[in-house]
Design a protein around this motif. Structure first.
Motif, PDB file in Angstrom:
ATOM      1  N   ASN A   1       0.784  -1.376  -0.236  1.00  0.00           N
ATOM      2  CA  ASN A   1       0.432   0.155   0.208  1.00  0.00           C
ATOM      3  C   ASN A   1       0.777   1.387  -0.177  1.00  0.00           C
ATOM      4  OD1 ASN A   1      -0.175  -1.228   3.310  1.00  0.00           O
ATOM      5  ND2 ASN A   1       0.028   1.140   2.936  1.00  0.00           N
TER       6      ASN A   1
ATOM      7  N   ARG B   1       0.214  10.980  -0.365  1.00  0.00           N
ATOM      8  CA  ARG B   1       0.778   9.111  -0.578  1.00  0.00           C
ATOM      9  C   ARG B   1       2.403   9.036  -1.184  1.00  0.00           C
ATOM     10  NH1 ARG B   1      -3.909   6.820   1.479  1.00  0.00           N
ATOM     11  NH2 ARG B   1      -5.616   8.391   0.373  1.00  0.00           N
TER      12      ARG B   1
ATOM     13  N   GLY C   1      -4.196   3.410  -2.205  1.00  0.00           N
ATOM     14  CA  GLY C   1      -4.695   3.915  -0.470  1.00  0.00           C
ATOM     15  C   GLY C   1      -3.267   3.446   0.580  1.00  0.00           C
ATOM     16  N   SER C   2      -4.266   4.076   1.133  1.00  0.00           N
ATOM     17  CA  SER C   2      -3.667   3.132   2.850  1.00  0.00           C
ATOM     18  C   SER C   2      -4.368   2.105   4.095  1.00  0.00           C
ATOM     19  CB  SER C   2      -3.001   4.494   2.803  1.00  0.00           C
ATOM     20  OG  SER C   2      -2.554   5.567   2.091  1.00  0.00           O
TER      21      SER C   2
END
Length: 461
Positions: free
Chosen positions: A200, A333, A402-403
């Motif tokens: 991720n 990000r 995403g995270s």
């Protein structure tokens, strides 16, 4: 076949209204803000885990974590019963609300009420949580008792960066000791095909604030004399990023790892439905953005996005006002091996060196990036389980754009996290019309049961 039959039995029981505990259907408050309601959430959760043969051990986190650590996303209780949307009055109300608030989306979205589960976080991630819980029930219904210790971790702070999870896990490392971390979350990157994810992006969410006076003033009386806090923020933003999207903070890209040959091969195998993505985004993808570049940007390129701006008069009409305060929220990000702490320090240093040392920079949320190898016995077991449950080979996604807190399990516990996505593409995550097709929950239940059984057999030798 036995597991599949058990899943259908569970669904038929729910459809007939034979739910063991009516409170688990639609009567548990969602996103409860009141302490009494949060206690009800935990009580319902404890009953649900007990029915699945689990022991609830959330008390430690409630005592030692944040005050809101027990504010669970209760719609999982509705989803686990596999009831259709027409059986949940709240879902119908949400659909009507979605059509009223987002007519553009409603024009493209028609819910099949016989097949869809509709509520907040149905696809992200309560449908998957329902599948995991139902999988345990299905195994017991089949008379299977895998020789496997399963530890269920429910993180109610995932959307705000899980600020208390990492120190809690570090302090209680032995409690979380495990050979593998298995998580189901998110939606497919292409149509209905499930995905396996092996990493991720990280996240650094910060709030930058400027104050140029103790109150807003009249732009006619003090214009040209009073510094404008909004312009102060804008001028700093133009220094952080250029028009091509390159971050100008020194050292920002220094730790970015190159893409390996195995990862590049996985990217080349990922499909891209340009028409579907364009419809979801409401824009046409530029022709020069080919398939490889599209996935590379989402998985391996760090970004810096403005997620919110606040300054001056934002209501209807105009106002002759010079704002004395302004703020911007930035979501960065990050990719392996960027360190959120080092990036934050670099941004603060950059502000000082460029004459913006007066700005206040606060941290909103932090997640670390992660990349793990594709090839491992657990990964192959999970891949085969998902393939057998969905009757299609799952897509291999090297990195989730995403995270999430998965790096905690790898970095602290030493358990490699493998993530699967059962929800179809276009589940409208975080939207008022978020939904998940029942078939995906049912097949996800079969997949989760197969994963549990096959991992147990593998560890037993």
């Amino acid at each position: 076949g036995c597991i599949g039959a058990a899943i259908m039995l569970l669904r038929e029981e729910a459809a007939d209204g034979a739910v063991p505990d009516e409170a688990l259907r639609a009567r548990v408050a969602s996103l409860a803000a009141e302490p009494a309601a949060r206690r009800d959430d935990w009580a319902a959760l404890a009953r649900l885990l007990d029915q699945a043969g689990m022991t609830e051990q959330g008390a430690v986190l409630r005592r030692e974590g944040a005050a809101r650590a027990d504010a669970l996303m209760a719609p999982v209780f509705r989803a686990r019963n596999l009831a259709t949307a027409r059986q949940i009055p709240q879902a119908i109300a949400l659909l009507d609300q979605a059509r009223a608030e987002r007519p553009d989306a409603a024009a493209r979205f028609e819910l099949d009420r016989e097949r869809a589960e509709l509520h907040r976080q149905a696809g992200d991630r309560n449908g998957a949580a329902a599948a995991a819980t139902a999988a345990l029930e299905a195994l017991r219904t089949c008379g299977l008792d895998p020789a496997l210790t399963i530890k269920v971790v429910l993180d109610p702070q995932e959307e705000i960066g899980s600020p208390h999870l990492e120190p809690f896990v570090a302090e209680h490392r032995q409690r979380f000791a495990a050979d593998l971390c298995f998580m189901a979350d998110g939606e497919s990157v292409s149509g209905d095909r499930p995905t396996l994810v092996f990493g991720n992006r990280g996240l650094l969410h910060i709030v930058i604030s400027a104050r140029t006076g103790h109150r807003d003033v009249h732009s006619g009386i003090f214009g040209g004399v009073m510094p404008n806090a909004a312009w102060r923020i804008v001028h700093f933003l133009t220094r952080i990023m250029d028009e091509a999207g390159t971050v100008r903070v020194p050292g920002f890209y220094d730790s970015v790892l190159p893409v390996g040959p195995e990862e590049q091969a996985a990217l080349a195998r990922l499909p891209l439905d340009r028409a579907a993505v364009s419809e979801l985004l409401g824009i046409a993808l530029p022709p020069e953005l080919d398939t490889d570049s599209y996935w590379h940007r989402i998985m391996y390129m760090p970004t810096c996005d403005i997620t919110g701006l606040v300054a001056g008069h934002t209501g209807p009409g105009v106002k002759a006002q010079i704002p004395a305060s302004a703020s911007v929220k930035l979501g960065l990000r990050l990719v392996a091996d960027q360190d959120p702490d080092a990036i934050l320090a670099a941004i603060r240093r950059f502000a000082d060196e460029t004459g913006f040392g007066d700005l206040m920079i606060e941290v909103g949320a932090v997640y670390r990036p992660l990349r793990i190898p594709f090839a491992s016995p657990p990964a192959e077991l999970i891949r085969s389980a998902v393939r057998d449950a969905f009757d299609v080979e799952p897509l291999i996604v090297p990195v989730n754009g995403g995270s999430n807190p998965n790096p905690i399990w790898m970095n602290i516990v030493g358990a490699p996290p493998i993530e699967v996505s059962y929800c179809h593409q276009g589940g409208q995550a975080h939207g008022p019309d978020e939904h998940m097709i029942l078939d995906r929950i049912e097949r996800g239940t079969v997949a989760s049961a197969l994963v549990i059984n096959r991992v147990a057999m593998h560890l037993a030798g």
